[in-house]
Design an enzyme around this catalytic site. Structure first.
Site, PDB file in Angstrom:
ATOM      1  CD  GLU A 237      47.262  36.441  67.986  1.00 25.11           C
ATOM      2  OE1 GLU A 237      46.033  36.552  68.149  1.00 25.11           O
ATOM      3  OE2 GLU A 237      47.824  35.342  67.903  1.00 25.11           O
TER       4      GLU A 237
ATOM      5  CG  HIS B 234      66.644  43.420  91.870  1.00 28.49           C
ATOM      6  ND1 HIS B 234      67.626  43.841  92.738  1.00 28.49           N
ATOM      7  CD2 HIS B 234      65.497  43.992  92.303  1.00 28.49           C
ATOM      8  CE1 HIS B 234      67.089  44.614  93.670  1.00 28.49           C
ATOM      9  NE2 HIS B 234      65.792  44.718  93.424  1.00 28.49           N
TER      10      HIS B 234
ATOM     11  CE  LYS C 245      47.875  28.403  63.546  1.00 24.21           C
ATOM     12  NZ  LYS C 245      46.495  28.862  63.473  1.00 24.21           N
TER      13      LYS C 245
HETATM   14  O1  PA5 Z   1      43.172  35.846  68.948  1.00 25.97           O
HETATM   15  C1  PA5 Z   1      43.133  34.872  68.223  1.00 25.97           C
HETATM   16  O2  PA5 Z   1      42.239  34.724  67.383  1.00 25.97           O
HETATM   17  C2  PA5 Z   1      44.144  33.735  68.343  1.00 25.97           C
HETATM   18  O3  PA5 Z   1      45.159  34.029  69.188  1.00 25.97           O
HETATM   19  C3  PA5 Z   1      43.450  32.474  68.799  1.00 25.97           C
HETATM   20  O4  PA5 Z   1      42.835  32.702  70.022  1.00 25.97           O
HETATM   21  C4  PA5 Z   1      44.413  31.295  68.932  1.00 25.97           C
HETATM   22  O5  PA5 Z   1      45.163  31.157  67.756  1.00 25.97           O
HETATM   23  C5  PA5 Z   1      43.639  30.003  69.180  1.00 25.97           C
HETATM   24  O6  PA5 Z   1      42.751  29.775  68.135  1.00 25.97           O
HETATM   25  P1  PA5 Z   1      41.527  28.772  68.281  1.00 25.97           P
HETATM   26  O7  PA5 Z   1      40.636  29.284  69.362  1.00 25.97           O
HETATM   27  O8  PA5 Z   1      40.870  28.809  66.945  1.00 25.97           O
HETATM   28  O9  PA5 Z   1      42.089  27.431  68.619  1.00 25.97           O
END
Ligand code: PA5
Length: 435
Positions: free
Chosen positions: A288, A309, A423
Site C-alpha cells: 500500500e 516444494h 469500494k
Molecule cells: O493502511 C491503511 O490505512 C489501510 O490498509 C487501513 O488500515 C484499512 O483499509 C482499514 O481501514 P480502517 O482502519 O479505516 O477501517
C-alpha cells in the site's frame, strides 16, 4: 536487547553504489524527522516508541486484563492495518497452535479475527466456534466507516447483546478508532463503549504500536512493554542519518537499486511458520505504501522449506525479476535432536545428533546459495531470537525502511488512493445512498 543484522553481500551491490544515495537519504531522513513533529503529517509512528500516550497505554493493559478474566474469546474486528499487526505479533509470539490449545494451558483467551472479509461461511464458522462461550469484541477502524468490519460488528454486536443484554454487552465492547470522526466513533460515544484513540498522525498500516495492535496483543498475554522497548531501541539505532551505518536505510537503498535493475518482485521469506502473519503485515505495509503512480516493488511472501516444494522451481529458474529478503532467526526457542535408528531404513542416520534447527539453517544456507546462483539477489535479515523486544525492533525497522523506500521511489508512502476504486464500484452495485 534482541538485535537485528542486515547482510547485503548476496546482492552483489557495491558499497560505492549504495553510498551514491547518501545525500538523497540524508534529505529524506531530515524531512521525515522534521515533519514528524507536525500533527498533520502521517509520521507519528516515527517517534511512537518514545512519544506515546502513557495513560492510554495503562488503560490498554487494564482492559486486556479484564478481557483475560471475563472472556474465553476475544473477537478482533478489523481489516488491513487495523488487524494485521496484532495478528502478526500474536501469532509470532505464541504457540503455533495457540487457538487450538486447551484453555488452561493457553491461559489467555482465544483470539479470533473477523471483519477482514465478506464471506458468510467464515463468519458462520466463527459464530459456531464461539458457541456459548464468554466473549468480548475489539472493533478497530481508523476511519470508522470501512464496510467489512462495520458489517461484522453489526452481526456480532447483536449476538453479544442477545447473549448478555444491552447493558452487559456494552462492557464487553472495546472500540479503537479516530478521536472525533466516523460512524464507529459516533456509535461508541452514544453507547459509551470503552474507546481507544488512533492518533491522527499514524496511518493504518503504521499503527501496530498504538491501541490498534496493543490491546489484542496484551490480551494474548504478550508483554507490550517489551515490544515497545524493542521498538524504542530501533528508534534510537536507526536515527543515525549516515547511510554507511544505518542498516535500515541500507535495506531501503538496496531495494531501490534492485528495482532499477528490473528486480521488481520482492519475496519475504521465513523458515519459521509463526512468522506467516508478519509476512502478511509486511506485504500490506510495502504494497500500500509503494504501489502507486505505476511504480513499486510487488511484495510477496514465502514460507520455506514448505514453499520450496511449490514455488521453489519458479524462484530458481522462472522469470528473473525477483529478489529475496530472508528473515533468519538465529536462536530458536526450542529444538530437538535426531536420534540414531538401528535399521536406518529411512537412511537418515547421517543426521544423528544434529538438531532440527541446525538442519533448517542448513536448508536456508543451501537455498540462499542456489537462488543467488540462479540470479535471485538475497538480503539476509537476522533476528537474534523471536521475542517481544526483537519483534518490536523488526516492526520499527520495516516501517522506517518502507517510508525511506517509498520516498526514494518518489511516491507518497502514507496514502492509499487506489483502495477506494473497488469500494466505489461495490457501493454502486449495492445501491448505497450517496453521502
Ligand atoms: O493502511 C491503511 O490505512 C489501510 O490498509 C487501513 O488500515 C484499512 O483499509 C482499514 O481501514 P480502517 O482502519 O479505516 O477501517
Amino acid at each position: 536487547m534482541g538485535n537485528i543484522k542486515v547482510d547485503l553481500k548476496n546482492t552483489h551491490i557495491t558499497e560505492k553504489k549504495i553510498m551514491k544515495y547518501a545525500n538523497e537519504v540524508l534529505d529524506i531522513h531530515n524531512y521525515l524527522h522534521e515533519k514528524c513533529k507536525s500533527k498533520k503529517e502521517y509520521l507519528g509512528w516515527l517517534q511512537l516508541p518514545t512519544d506515546y500516550d502513557k495513560k492510554e497505554f495503562d488503560k490498554i493493559k487494564k482492559s486486556a486484563q479484564k478481557i483475560r478474566e471475563d472472556s474465553e474469546v476475544l473477537l478482533v474486528i478489523g481489516i488491513g492495518g487495523s488487524y494485521l499487526g496484532a495478528r502478526a505479533v500474536i501469532e509470532a509470539l505464541t504457540n503455533t497452535f495457540y487457538n487450538m490449545m486447551d484453555k488452561n494451558e493457553r491461559k489467555s483467551p482465544q483470539i479470533l479475527y473477523v471483519g477482514n472479509n465478506l464471506n458468510p461461511n467464515y463468519i458462520n464458522d466463527i459464530i459456531e466456534l464461539i458457541g456459548n462461550r464468554d466473549f468480548s469484541i475489539n472493533v478497530i477502524s481508523k476511519s470508522g466507516t470501512t464496510t467489512e468490519p462495520a458489517i461484522a460488528f453489526r452481526i456480532f454486536r447483536e449476538i453479544l447483546e442477545n447473549k448478555y443484554g444491552i447493558k452487559e454487552a456494552r462492557k464487553r465492547i472495546y472500540v479503537t478508532t479516530d478521536k472525533t470522526k466516523g460512524a464507529l466513533k459516533i456509535l461508541s460515544t452514544i453507547e459509551k463503549y470503552t474507546t481507544f484513540i488512533i492518533p491522527d498522525n499514524v496511518g493504518g498500516r503504521y499503527s501496530v504500536l498504538t491501541a490498534v495492535g496493543l490491546l489484542p496483543i496484551a490480551t494474548a498475554g504478550i508483554d507490550i512493554d517489551k515490544l515497545m522497548e524493542g521498538a524504542r531501541f530501533a528508534q534510537d539505532k536507526y536515527s543515525d542519518e549516515n547511510l554507511k551505518y544505518n542498516e535500515c536505510y541500507r535495506y531501503a537503498v538496496v531495494r531501490n537499486i534492485l528495482y532499477k535493475a528490473e528486480k521488481n518482485i520482492e519475496i519475504l521469506v521465513t523458515y519459521e511458520p509463526k512468522m506467516h502473519y508478519i509476512i502478511e503485515w509486511w506485504k500490506q505495509l510495502f504494497g500500500e505504501s509503494e504501489g502507486k503512480d505505476g511504480k513499486g516493488i510487488y511484495p510477496s511472501g514465502a514460507e520455506f522449506t514448505t514453499d520450496l516444494h511449490s514455488l521453489g522451481q519458479y524462484i530458481q529458474e522462472g522469470r528473473r525479476n525477483l529478489f529475496e529478503t530472508v528473515i533468519n532467526i538465529e536462536h530458536s526457542e526450542t529444538d530437538l535432536k535426531i536420534h540414531v535408528d538401528e535399521d536406518n531404513l529411512d537412511e537418515l542416520n547421517y543426521l544423528e545428533g544434529k538438531s532440527l534447527d541446525y538442519i533448517n539453517k542448513k536448508a536456508m544456507e543451501g537455498t540462499i546459495a542456489a537462488h543467488v546462483e540462479g540470479d535471485v539477489p538475497n538480503i539476509l535479515v537476522t533476528m537474534d531470537k523471536l521475542d517481544a523486544e526483537t519483534l518490536g525492533h523488526l516492526l520499527y525497522f520495516f516501517e522506517l525502511a518502507c517510508a525511506m523506500s517509498g520516498k526514494l521511489l518518489g511516491v507518497n508512502p502514507f496514502d492509499q488512493p487506489g483502495v477506494e476504486k473497488y469500494k466505489k464500484n461495490m457501493f454502486k452495485l449495492l445501491d448505497k445512498p450517496e453521502d
